[in-house]
Design a protein around this motif. Structure first.
Motif, PDB file in Angstrom:
ATOM      1  N   GLU A 320       5.858   2.878   1.516  1.00  0.00           N
ATOM      2  CA  GLU A 320       7.249   3.181   0.992  1.00  0.00           C
ATOM      3  C   GLU A 320       6.653   3.847  -0.627  1.00  0.00           C
ATOM      4  N   LEU A 321       6.009   3.222  -1.315  1.00  0.00           N
ATOM      5  CA  LEU A 321       6.116   3.897  -3.082  1.00  0.00           C
ATOM      6  C   LEU A 321       4.887   5.130  -2.853  1.00  0.00           C
ATOM      7  N   PHE A 322       3.627   5.200  -1.911  1.00  0.00           N
ATOM      8  CA  PHE A 322       3.174   5.522  -1.895  1.00  0.00           C
ATOM      9  C   PHE A 322       3.328   6.742  -0.463  1.00  0.00           C
ATOM     10  N   PRO A 323       3.688   7.756  -0.225  1.00  0.00           N
ATOM     11  CA  PRO A 323       3.976   7.201   1.112  1.00  0.00           C
ATOM     12  C   PRO A 323       2.799   8.212   1.315  1.00  0.00           C
ATOM     13  N   GLY A 324       2.240   8.275   3.137  1.00  0.00           N
ATOM     14  CA  GLY A 324       0.513   8.642   3.131  1.00  0.00           C
ATOM     15  C   GLY A 324      -0.906   8.036   2.714  1.00  0.00           C
ATOM     16  N   LEU A 325      -0.054   7.090   1.779  1.00  0.00           N
ATOM     17  CA  LEU A 325      -1.991   6.495   0.851  1.00  0.00           C
ATOM     18  C   LEU A 325      -3.007   6.038   1.592  1.00  0.00           C
ATOM     19  N   LEU A 326      -2.191   5.699   2.538  1.00  0.00           N
ATOM     20  CA  LEU A 326      -4.339   5.515   3.887  1.00  0.00           C
ATOM     21  C   LEU A 326      -4.630   5.434   4.632  1.00  0.00           C
ATOM     22  N   LYS A 327      -3.319   7.102   5.110  1.00  0.00           N
ATOM     23  CA  LYS A 327      -4.227   7.884   5.902  1.00  0.00           C
ATOM     24  C   LYS A 327      -5.670   7.964   5.773  1.00  0.00           C
ATOM     25  N   ASN A 328      -6.402   8.146   5.667  1.00  0.00           N
ATOM     26  CA  ASN A 328      -7.017   8.730   4.846  1.00  0.00           C
ATOM     27  C   ASN A 328      -7.853   7.885   4.253  1.00  0.00           C
ATOM     28  N   GLU A 329      -7.844   5.951   4.154  1.00  0.00           N
ATOM     29  CA  GLU A 329      -8.538   5.421   3.852  1.00  0.00           C
ATOM     30  C   GLU A 329      -8.917   3.980   4.774  1.00  0.00           C
ATOM     31  N   ARG A 330      -9.666   4.583   5.788  1.00  0.00           N
ATOM     32  CA  ARG A 330     -10.069   3.898   6.772  1.00  0.00           C
ATOM     33  C   ARG A 330     -10.471   2.421   6.285  1.00  0.00           C
ATOM     34  N   ASP A 331     -11.874   2.440   5.553  1.00  0.00           N
ATOM     35  CA  ASP A 331     -12.332   1.344   5.224  1.00  0.00           C
ATOM     36  C   ASP A 331     -11.240   0.196   4.364  1.00  0.00           C
ATOM     37  N   VAL A 332     -10.184   0.454   3.534  1.00  0.00           N
ATOM     38  CA  VAL A 332      -9.037  -0.500   3.389  1.00  0.00           C
ATOM     39  C   VAL A 332      -8.402  -1.259   4.229  1.00  0.00           C
ATOM     40  N   VAL A 333      -7.962   0.220   5.111  1.00  0.00           N
ATOM     41  CA  VAL A 333      -6.817  -0.273   6.420  1.00  0.00           C
ATOM     42  C   VAL A 333      -7.451  -1.569   7.314  1.00  0.00           C
ATOM     43  N   PHE A 334      -9.408  -1.381   7.382  1.00  0.00           N
ATOM     44  CA  PHE A 334      -9.462  -1.887   7.813  1.00  0.00           C
ATOM     45  C   PHE A 334     -10.168  -3.857   6.847  1.00  0.00           C
ATOM     46  N   VAL A 335      -9.894  -3.696   6.024  1.00  0.00           N
ATOM     47  CA  VAL A 335     -10.158  -4.705   5.566  1.00  0.00           C
ATOM     48  C   VAL A 335      -7.990  -5.673   5.115  1.00  0.00           C
ATOM     49  N   LEU A 336      -7.423  -4.696   5.339  1.00  0.00           N
ATOM     50  CA  LEU A 336      -6.258  -5.176   5.208  1.00  0.00           C
ATOM     51  C   LEU A 336      -6.033  -5.762   6.847  1.00  0.00           C
ATOM     52  N   ARG A 337      -6.527  -5.133   7.420  1.00  0.00           N
ATOM     53  CA  ARG A 337      -6.291  -5.582   8.828  1.00  0.00           C
ATOM     54  C   ARG A 337      -6.831  -7.043   9.476  1.00  0.00           C
ATOM     55  N   CYS A 338      -8.165  -6.757   8.850  1.00  0.00           N
ATOM     56  CA  CYS A 338      -8.844  -7.982   9.188  1.00  0.00           C
ATOM     57  C   CYS A 338      -8.097  -9.263   8.241  1.00  0.00           C
TER      58      CYS A 338
END
Length: 455
Positions: A320-338
């Motif tokens: 909501e605050l940063f639309p599309g923020l994680l679109k190209n942040e695979r590593d960050v998405v991965f640690v969040l999902r883990c």
């Protein structure tokens, strides 16, 4: 307004603000000389006679046998017994250690020799010698050799003519030799007491050495295999404190603007919005940080969800605050999902965790070994009926959320066109590499320090 200089009281006041609101410079990590230095009290500064906070190898550990000399080497190559005729100076015999004293990453080197038997005349020499020194001469008689002799207490430097130095020594005495490479001096000890400087401008490559000359002389070395009689650890600790005092006595007032700017940027970077606001007000920087504080509060809000274990909310707020923020942040998405999977396991929802893993984590198995290694580790939680009491229970430690929050914070900073690491963090990293390089290239004070000493 720009601040160019503040008085000592204001500098101390800023320190109190930082300690109270941020904890950046806690008492345990302070390097202020008024607080007794910043290094850990449990830090070992001397290992195997080597004064350094780094592992140094190889180091002297025993006498090197030489069949050509009038010495018998025994007792794990630590004991030397004279077996010559002992009638003249030409009957002298010396021995060097298996390795020279380290020439890199070493601030001090110390060893001790116990006089088991002073023999007929006590013509015993203890000191340092170069590799090219003759072994039929006592230490100090030859060029590139330093010696302290037991029969007369004189110090010898490349000559048969000694200089009055300390007391004589005999049977049952323990004599130590210390090469202080921070000042390029050598001093000796007797029965645990330092005797003062014997030699100055000592530079080069040297071996610990002893020399014997009359019948019945027996000595035994200690290269750190057992505790020393002289408290070398306390001595080096005191010397380190002197270096810390000289560092912290620098005029920090004239660097006020630079220092406060770095601290403020670090606060903002890591989301300490309230502390940053107070700090900015105190240093006259309110207008400069208004926008940064607004951005900080946004990042703080997102990261707070992570720190509280609410991963879905963090992802939603970030989008909501940063639309599309994680679109190209695979590593960050991965640690969040883990972390989301771990939170489900923490809340005793293994079936839900399995479903989540199949839906949100399965795709990462195709992205390389590091991803697979992490997946294997966290999925191991499923193998235990009680994950909280298992070999992988460390994964459930809430402190691990900080690493995840830091990764997300970095991604948001990138989206805001800001560096992912604060200036302070980069300074620490640069300082660490620089300190390691200096320590590895030469002896001296750098060998006693690591970056942690100042944090």
């Amino acid at each position: 307004m720009d601040i160019e200089m503040r008085d000592e009281g204001e500098v101390e006041g800023l320190r109190e603000i930082v300690e109270k609101n941020m904890g950046l410079f806690s008492d345990a990590g302070s390097c202020s000389s008024s607080r007794g230095g910043g290094f850990r009290s449990d830090q070992i500064l001397c290992r195997r006679g080597v004064g350094s906070v780094r592992d140094v190898d190889p180091v002297p550990s025993s006498w090197k046998r030489d069949e050509r000399t009038n010495l018998e080497i025994s007792n794990m190559s630590l004991r030397a017994t004279y077996n010559g005729q002992g009638k003249s100076e030409t009957d002298a015999a010396a021995v060097l250690t298996d390795y020279p004293i380290p020439t890199n990453s070493c601030a001090f080197y110390y060893f001790e020799v116990e006089i088991i038997n002073a023999g007929q005349s006590g013509y015993i020499g203890i000191g340092l010698s170069g590799a090219d020194v003759k072994m039929d001469r006592l230490p100090g008689w030859e060029k590139n050799s330093y010696g302290y002799h037991g029969d007369d207490g004189c110090a010898f430097l490349g000559s048969g003519q000694g200089t009055p130095y300390g007391p004589s020594y005999t049977t049952n005495d323990v004599v130590g030799c210390c090469w202080d490479m921070t000042r390029d001096i050598v001093f000796f000890t007797k029965n645990g007491m330092a005797l003062g400087t014997a030699f100055e401008a000592v530079r080069g490559s040297y071996f610990p050495t002893i020399g014997l000359r009359t019948v019945g002389e027996v000595v035994e070395a200690n290269f750190g295999q057992r505790p020393f009689v002289f408290d070398i650890e306390a001595f080096i600790r005191e010397e380190k404190m002197k270096f810390i005092d000289s560092i912290t006595s620098m005029d920090l007032v004239r660097r006020f603007d630079l220092m406060t700017g770095i601290v403020l940027e670090h606060m903002i970077h890591h989301g300490y919005a309230e502390s940053a606001t107070i700090f900015a007000k105190y240093t006259g920087r309110e207008r400069k940080v208004e926008l940064e504080v607004t951005r900080t509060l946004q990042r703080q809000k997102v990261c707070r969800f992570v720190l509280d274990g609410h991963i879905d909310e963090a992802l939603q707020e970030a989008e909501e605050l940063f639309p599309g923020l994680l679109k190209n942040e695979r590593d960050v998405v991965f640690v969040l999902r883990c972390q989301k999977f771990i939170e489900l396991m923490r809340n005793s929802s293994p079936s839900e965790a399995v479903t989540y893993a199949q839906r949100e984590l399965a795709e990462f198995q195709y992205f390389g070994d590091e991803y697979n290694k992490t997946l294997t580790n966290i999925l191991a939680l499923l193998a235990y009926e009680n994950p909280h009491d298992s070999p992988v229970a460390y994964l459930l430690d809430p402190k691990r959320r900080f690493t995840v929050a830091e990764a997300l914070n970095g991604a948001i900073l990138g989206a805001q066109k800001q560096p992912r690491e604060s200036i302070f963090t980069r300074m620490v990293a640069h300082g660490t590499v620089l300190l390691e390089d200096i320590a590895s290239l030469s002896n001296g004070p750098a060998a006693l320090f690591s970056t942690e000493d100042f944090l």
